[in-house]
Design an enzyme around this catalytic site. Structure first.
Site, PDB file in Angstrom:
ATOM      1  N   ASP A  88       0.818  -1.391  -0.006  1.00  8.23           N
ATOM      2  CA  ASP A  88      -0.217  -0.136  -0.192  1.00  8.23           C
ATOM      3  C   ASP A  88       1.295   1.373   0.552  1.00  8.23           C
ATOM      4  OD1 ASP A  88      -2.072   2.395   0.377  1.00  8.23           O
ATOM      5  OD2 ASP A  88      -1.767   1.657   2.487  1.00  8.23           O
ATOM      6  N   ASP A 305      -2.345   5.995  -5.066  1.00 10.68           N
ATOM      7  CA  ASP A 305      -2.343   4.708  -4.453  1.00 10.68           C
ATOM      8  C   ASP A 305      -2.681   3.408  -4.653  1.00 10.68           C
ATOM      9  OD1 ASP A 305      -2.938   3.944  -2.093  1.00 10.68           O
ATOM     10  OD2 ASP A 305      -4.131   4.684  -1.268  1.00 10.68           O
TER      11      ASP A 305
END
Ligand SMILES: *[C@@H]1O[C@H](CO)[C@@H](O)[C@H](O)[C@H]1NC(C)=O
Ligand SMILES: *[C@@H]1O[C@H](CO)[C@@H](O)[C@H](O)[C@H]1NC(C)=O
Ligand SMILES: *[C@@H]1O[C@H](CO)[C@@H](O)[C@H](O)[C@H]1NC(C)=O
Length: 479
Positions: A88, A305
């Site tokens: 992430d 992201d």
């Protein structure tokens, strides 16, 4: 060694403090933004000073209807045990589920065997107490009421509302150092990471996509990347190529030599990887948008992201984009599936029937999103769903946030060059390989793609049941 109830009390107190400070951040990926200095001094176990390139084995795919996430396998502790963690770029710490955790998942339906980290089961594990410098810098100062031997708590709420709470420990991380063409050797480094005590939402025990934890590749000093860089193990440069066709892909730390990648500046002092999006072009037409819609001052801007599956646009942008995308197909009818997706039956090649969408960024960098990426296949052939979504998150000043996830990042080589505060990408075959330079020797090595298999009967079962559901819904719609 520690009293869990006391820990939870501290956590509660901290959360109340954070809320009282109004420190409820944009996008809520982390509840508190932290600073951290001098990890370097604390890396007593530092070994050598050579800068490595690191190869992370990737698995998973970014398809919302499949696993919807990418993960890697890491070794922690001594003796080393393997953990599968989601990759992430929108958060800043590594954490894994720990023994004694309440509501932690113990099995994953993605197909991996999950492992709970046991501090007592690793002879190199150390508790990070609340008076440790790492802890005070994480909380921007000393923790009120901190007594030595009280663990340093962490708490993160991710964008989807899932949360993890626990305490920090230090132990050895074992990773794959790139030391030849398509060749690696294990190397280790002592790092501080979170030991998960309470999980909720998609991180909890009942989650279908549960893994052992999450590795945050954010810019903060608390990230694994920053810790490895602070102990002079790596440079702060990494790239990923997320393959949503075959799954897995490439994820490496190191200076990228090939392919060549054009970059755009990162907006400084932002919690996430923010870039300046200038405009959006569909079928050669630039959308007519208010000039400040993607403004990058004051917590605005566009967030890149990898931990987000889809792409979220301000409502004004979305409302212009969607009609343009369907302009050539006026007869198509959309049906809602699973509440969240707008879908339609389409048997042909979407790349022939729909326009490409081009996002233009500062520095003449553009990102082309093809119909086969933004119109994802819904589990069965012949049904497509729109991947673009209306923004659900607002910035501090009430603006809709633009958030670009795997939907637009997949099948591209994305470079994060934090040494030069730039980010860039290029079209790439994520099943092929890249070349990175060893910062110590200058030797260029090839790094290949990986795909940690996540095949399981569960997925097949799920596809079947969705297939039935879908037929029912489409029947409803057409009758
Ligand atoms: C992060 O660490 C660096 C190097 O140790 C230090 O110079 C910097 O001030 C730290 N940043 C924050 C926000 O604490
Ligand atoms: C770390 O690596 C060193 C050198 O390769 C090795 O001797 C040591 O056993 C490793 N430690 C752990 C905890 O894996
Ligand atoms: C991508 O690379 C793989 C491995 O080199 C190769 O087998 C495959 O044909 C390539 N795909 C395309 C579309 O070029």
């Amino acid at each position: 060694m520690m009293d869990l109830r006391y820990l939870l009390l501290i956590i509660l107190a901290l959360e109340i403090l954070c809320v009282a400070n109004g420190d409820n951040l944009v996008f809520q990926v982390e509840r508190r933004k932290t600073t951290l200095s001098g990890i370097k001094h604390h890396d007593h176990h530092r070994r050598g000073r050579f800068l490595s390139s690191v190869d992370f084995n990737l698995g998973g795919n970014g398809l919302p209807t499949r696993t919807g996430l990418y993960f890697t396998k890491l070794g922690l502790g001594s003796p080393k045990k393997d953990y599968y963690v989601q990759v992430d770029t929108g958060s800043d710490i590594l954490w894994v589920n720990c023994v004694e955790c309440s509501r932690c998942p113990t099995k994953s339906q993605i197909g991996m065997d999950l492992t709970l980290y046991d501090p007592k089961g690793s002879h190199t594990s150390e508790l990070i107490s609340c008076d440790h410098e790492f802890c005070s810098s994480t909380y921007d100062g000393p923790i009120p009421g901190c007594k030595a031997e009280t663990p340093c708590p962490y708490s993160i709420t991710y964008g989807d509302g899932s949360a993890t709470t626990g305490y920090y420990v230090r132990d050895y991380l074992t990773f794959d150092r790139i030391n030849g063409n398509l060749h690696t050797a294990p190397q280790n480094s002592s790092i501080i990471f979170g030991c998960g005590a309470v999980q909720s939402g998609t991180l909890g025990a009942s989650s279908e996509e549960a893994l052992d934890g999450i590795i945050g590749f954010g810019q903060e000093n608390s990230s694994v990347l920053s810790q490895l860089a602070a102990s002079r193990k790596v440079k702060k440069i990494f790239s990923h190529c997320l393959d949503n066709i075959r799954g897995g892909g490439i994820f490496a730390i190191g200076e990228l030599v090939e392919p060549k990648v054009r970059t755009t500046p990162l907006v400084p002092n932002m919690a996430h990887y923010n870039v300046v999006l200038k405009n959006i072009e569909v079928d050669g037409d630039v959308l007519q948008l208010p000039s400040d819609i993607f403004d990058s001052g004051n917590g605005k801007g566009t967030v890149i992201d990898s931990g987000t599956t889809l792409a979220y646009l301000p409502v004004i942008v979305y409302d212009q984009l969607i009609p343009k995308i369907f302009a050539r197909q006026p007869e198509l009818k959309l049906a809602r599936i699973e509440e969240q997706f707008k879908c339609f039956p389409y048997a042909g090649n979407v790349d022939g029937g729909f326009p490409v969408v081009k996002l233009h960024f500062e520095g003449s960098l553009s990102l082309t999103v093809y119909p086969h990426d933004y119109l994802f296949q819904y589990k069965v052939a012949g049904v497509r769903c729109i991947g673009w979504q209306k923004s659900v998150t607002q910035t501090k000043d009430g603006k809709d946030m633009t958030l670009l996830g795997d939907l637009v990042l997949s099948n591209k080589l994305v470079l994060y060059d934090l040494e030069n505060m730039a980010i860039g990408w290029t079209e790439y075959n994520c099943s092929s390989s890249i070349k990175v330079k060893d910062a110590t020797t200058g030797i260029v090595h090839t790094v290949g793609a990986h795909n940690i298999s996540s095949a399981s009967t569960f997925l097949i079962g799920r596809i079947l049941s969705f297939f039935l559901l879908l037929i029912a819904m489409l029947n409803c719609f057409y009758n």
